[in-house]
Enzyme design. Structure first.
Site, PDB file in Angstrom:
ATOM      1  CB  CYS A  39      -0.893  -0.024   1.240  1.00  0.00           C
ATOM      2  SG  CYS A  39      -2.145   1.286   1.269  1.00  0.00           S
ATOM      3  CG  ASP A  41      -0.587   3.590   5.520  1.00  0.00           C
ATOM      4  OD1 ASP A  41      -1.785   3.632   5.845  1.00  0.00           O
ATOM      5  OD2 ASP A  41       0.330   3.953   6.288  1.00  0.00           O
ATOM      6  NE  ARG A  43      -0.511   4.195   9.021  1.00  0.00           N
ATOM      7  CZ  ARG A  43      -1.752   3.851   9.360  1.00  0.00           C
ATOM      8  NH1 ARG A  43      -2.126   3.932  10.625  1.00  0.00           N
ATOM      9  NH2 ARG A  43      -2.603   3.423   8.449  1.00  0.00           N
ATOM     10  CG  HIS A  97      -1.204  -1.417   5.796  1.00  0.00           C
ATOM     11  ND1 HIS A  97      -1.687  -0.392   6.582  1.00  0.00           N
ATOM     12  CD2 HIS A  97      -1.514  -1.077   4.528  1.00  0.00           C
ATOM     13  CE1 HIS A  97      -2.245   0.524   5.809  1.00  0.00           C
ATOM     14  NE2 HIS A  97      -2.156   0.127   4.551  1.00  0.00           N
ATOM     15  CB  CYS A 100      -5.586  -0.806   4.762  1.00  0.00           C
ATOM     16  SG  CYS A 100      -5.309  -0.293   3.047  1.00  0.00           S
TER      17      CYS A 100
HETATM   18 ZN    ZN Z   1      -3.349   0.890   3.051  1.00  0.00          ZN
END
Ligand code: ZN
Length: 192
Positions: A39, A41, A43, A97, A100
């Site tokens: 992703c 993302d 993090r 993850h 999400c």
């Molecule tokens: Zn995600």
């Protein structure tokens, strides 16, 4: 100064000199062993969580770590084809993850009402919304994250380059879920 500019200066002055031999070897080409699809993302950092060095991972990132069915999205398909047929990676890891946002948007269309492109994109994962429709809240989100991650292995298997490489016995597919809350990485599915 933008925060990333001070990072670039530190990289060039402190880090690059220590790694110059490694980068000199990489300057003429790459030979990564794994394609990681994860992703966007902020993090989730695939090199950090696998402790990998430059040159080891070929990485595709998008909202929700999706690989739409072959023919539905040339962006992800091109990365897969290049990794498998040109770079001949031995593994593809799809890494979902916890928490999400793309999966939250998939489960709650109201949340992406003002984000029409995001809504269209996560619709590629509609099977996950249906498969988890009996659950609610965090349990549904966690189940959707797992379902979506393994569903991408099904989609990958329908890509011609992947199907060919698996038939030749030179490619394994893996589905992982990374839990940001405790650092756990669950290997939830492997296909050879
Ligand atoms: Zn995600």
């Amino acid at each position: 100064m933008h925060p990333s500019q001070s990072g670039i200066r530190r990289f060039q002055s402190d880090v690059w000199p220590l790694m110059s031999a490694q980068f000199a070897a990489l300057a003429n080409g790459q030979s990564p062993h794994t394609l990681v699809i994860t992703c966007s993302d902020s993090r989730v950092d695939p090199s950090l969580i696998t402790q990998s060095q430059p040159g080891e991972l070929f990485v595709l990132r998008n909202a929700g770590n999706l690989v739409p069915k072959f023919g539905a999205d040339d962006g992800s398909a091109a990365a897969v084809e290049y990794a498998v047929d040109a770079l001949r990676v031995a593994h593809i890891v799809v890494c979902g993850h916890s928490g999400c946002g793309a999966m939250q948007g998939l489960l709650d269309p109201q949340a992406v009402r003002q984000l029409p492109t995001v809504a269209r994109w996560v619709a590629h994962a509609a099977s996950t919304r249906e498969a988890t429709s009996q659950l609610r809240g965090e349990a549904r989100l966690d189940a959707a994250i797992m379902h979506n991650t393994t569903a991408q292995l099904d989609n990958l298997a329908g890509h011609p380059s992947v199907a060919r490489a698996m038939a030749e016995g030179r490619l394994q597919l893996h589905a992982w879920v990374y839990d940001i809350r405790d650092g756990d990485i669950d290997d939830i599915d492997t296909r050879t």
